[in-house]
Design an enzyme around this catalytic site. Sequence first.
Site, short mmCIF file in Angstrom:
data_model
loop_
_atom_site.label_atom_id
_atom_site.label_comp_id
_atom_site.label_asym_id
_atom_site.label_seq_id
_atom_site.Cartn_x
_atom_site.Cartn_y
_atom_site.Cartn_z
N LYS A 79 -3.98 -9.16 -17.41
CA LYS A 79 -2.99 -8.07 -17.82
C LYS A 79 -1.37 -8.79 -18.28
O LYS A 79 -1.26 -9.62 -17.74
CB LYS A 79 -2.84 -7.16 -16.43
N ASP A 91 -2.24 -0.43 -23.15
CA ASP A 91 -2.23 0.49 -21.83
C ASP A 91 -1.10 1.27 -22.10
O ASP A 91 -0.79 1.74 -23.21
CB ASP A 91 -2.08 -0.68 -20.59
#
Length: 446
Positions: free
Chosen positions: A126, A166
Site C-alpha cells: 500500500k 484508493d
Amino acid sequence: MDPRVEQFMSNVISKNLGEVEFHQAVQEVAESIIPFVEENPKYKHAKILERIAEPERVILFRVPWLDDKGEVQINKGYRIEMNSAIGPYKGGLRFHPTVNLGILKFLAFEQVFKNSLTTLPMGGGKGGSDFDPKGKSDNEVMKFTQSFMTELFRHIGPNTDVPAGDIGVGGREIGFLFGQYKRLRNEFTGVLTGKGIEWGGSLIRPEATGYGSVYFAEEMLKTRNDSMKGKIVTVSGSGNVAQYATEKATELGAKVVTFSDSGGTIYDPNGIDKDKLAFVMELKNIKRGRIKEYAEKYSVEYFEGERPWNIKCDVALPSATQNEITEEDAKTLIANGCYCISEGANMPSVPEAIEVYLDKKILYGPGKAANAGGVAVSGLEMTQNSMRLPWSREQVDERLQQIMINIHETCVKFGTKDDGFINYVDGANIGGFVKVADAMLAQGVV
Ligand code: NDP
Ligand code: 2IT
C-alpha cells in the site's frame, strides 16, 4: 484478552510506537490466528505471524511540487512493501491529508490477507501521500502526481510492485501516474491497475469493489435463505466504492437510502435510483462537489457532520473510511433492525463494534473479504496485460462473481463454529493466512 495475544501485541506495539491503526488491524488478525497457530505448530516455530507483521520494506520520500501560484509545496510519499510470498506487492495508493505511516501499514497488512483470499498470485502493499486533492486544480494534481512518480518509479514494476487507486486516487490520478512512469522507464507495461480502457485497463475495474461487496452480501444472505431483493440499504461515502455498491444493490432489487461524505449524510427515503446515482457520479467524479448538493437538488434531508448509522436499514454497506462505525453506531444499527453488514471500506468498524456484531450473530463480512473484488479485478487486469488481450464486460464480471463466491466459501470453511454460526472474521483471517504462511514456509527464512 488471551495472554498469548497480549504478549504478541505488546511486542508489536513496542516495535511500532504510536501506529494505532496498525496495532488495531494486527490485533484483530492475531486473535484469529494465534489459536490456529497453536494447533498448527509448524507456523509457530517458523514465526510466520511475527514475520507477516513486519513489512519487507518501507519506502518514505519527499514529494516537492509547484502549485498554480508558483509556490513550492512539500508532501510525504510512501510505499509499504508488506509481503511478496505469493506474488508481486499489490495494493492501492491513498491521497488524503490524514495519511501517515500507521494508516498505510494497517492497509498494507490487510491487503496481504485480502489478496491471498482472491486466489490470485498477488502479494500485499500500500502507499500514498498526505497530499489533499480537495480544492486542487487538475494541473496541481498532475504536478504533484508526476513528482510522486519521479521517486516511486524506481521501486515498482509489473513483476515487482503494482499500485492502484484508493481514497483520492481514481482514473485521473492513475492516468497521470502511468504517463510519468512510461516516460521515465520508456516502457508500456501493466505497472498500475485501474488504467483507462483505451490504454490497458480492464472493464469492470471501476465497478469491482462496490459490486463485489454487494455480491458478498448476497452470498451471506443466501446462508439464511434470504437475498438483497426488497432490502433497505444504508451506504456511507459517495466515492468509487459507494457509487458502484449502490448501483449493484439497486439492480438486485434493494433500495439504497443514504450517501455521505466528510461533510455529512443525505437521507432519501424514496431510494437513490439510476438517475439520482448518475447525478451523484457527475457531482463527485467530474464537478468534485459536496453530497449536500444532492439534498438541495432532490429536497431531501441532510444531516451536517453525521454518518448514516442512525437511519433504519436491513443491510449496511460502509464504503467511506476506517473506524467510521463506533460501538454506539453498531448498537443503533442492530436496534433498528440491521442484520447484514458488508464492508466496502477497509476496517470501517472499530473492534468494539465488531464484538457487538459477533455477539448478536448478525451477518458480518469484514473488509478483507467483502471488498476484495477491487483488487481481484486488478489481478485480472494484470492477467489481461500479460496476455495483451482484453476480456469482455461479461467475462470479467462472471469471474468477479465467482471469486466473491469462492471467498465466501473460504470464510465458511475456516469460520463456521460448532453451533453453525459463521464467524467471517476468523474465516477471512485464517483463510487468508494459510496460503501466505505455506508459501513462506516453503521459501525458507527470508
Ligand atoms: P473515494 O476517494 O472515491 O471516496 C471516498 C469517500 O469516503 C468520499 O465520499 C469521502 O468523502 C469519504 N471519506 C474519505 N475519508 C473520509 C473521512 N476521513 N471522513 C469521512 N468521510 C471520508 O475512495 P474509494 O471509494 O475508492 O474508497 C472508499 C473506501 O473503500 C476506503 O476505505 C478504501 O480503502 C476502500 N477500498 C477501495 C477500493 C478501491 O478499489 N477503490 C478497494 C477496496 C477498498 P470526502 O469526499 O468528503 O472526503
Ligand atoms: O484496498 C484495496 O484493496 C484497494 N484499494 C485496491 C487495490 C488494488 O490493487 O486494486
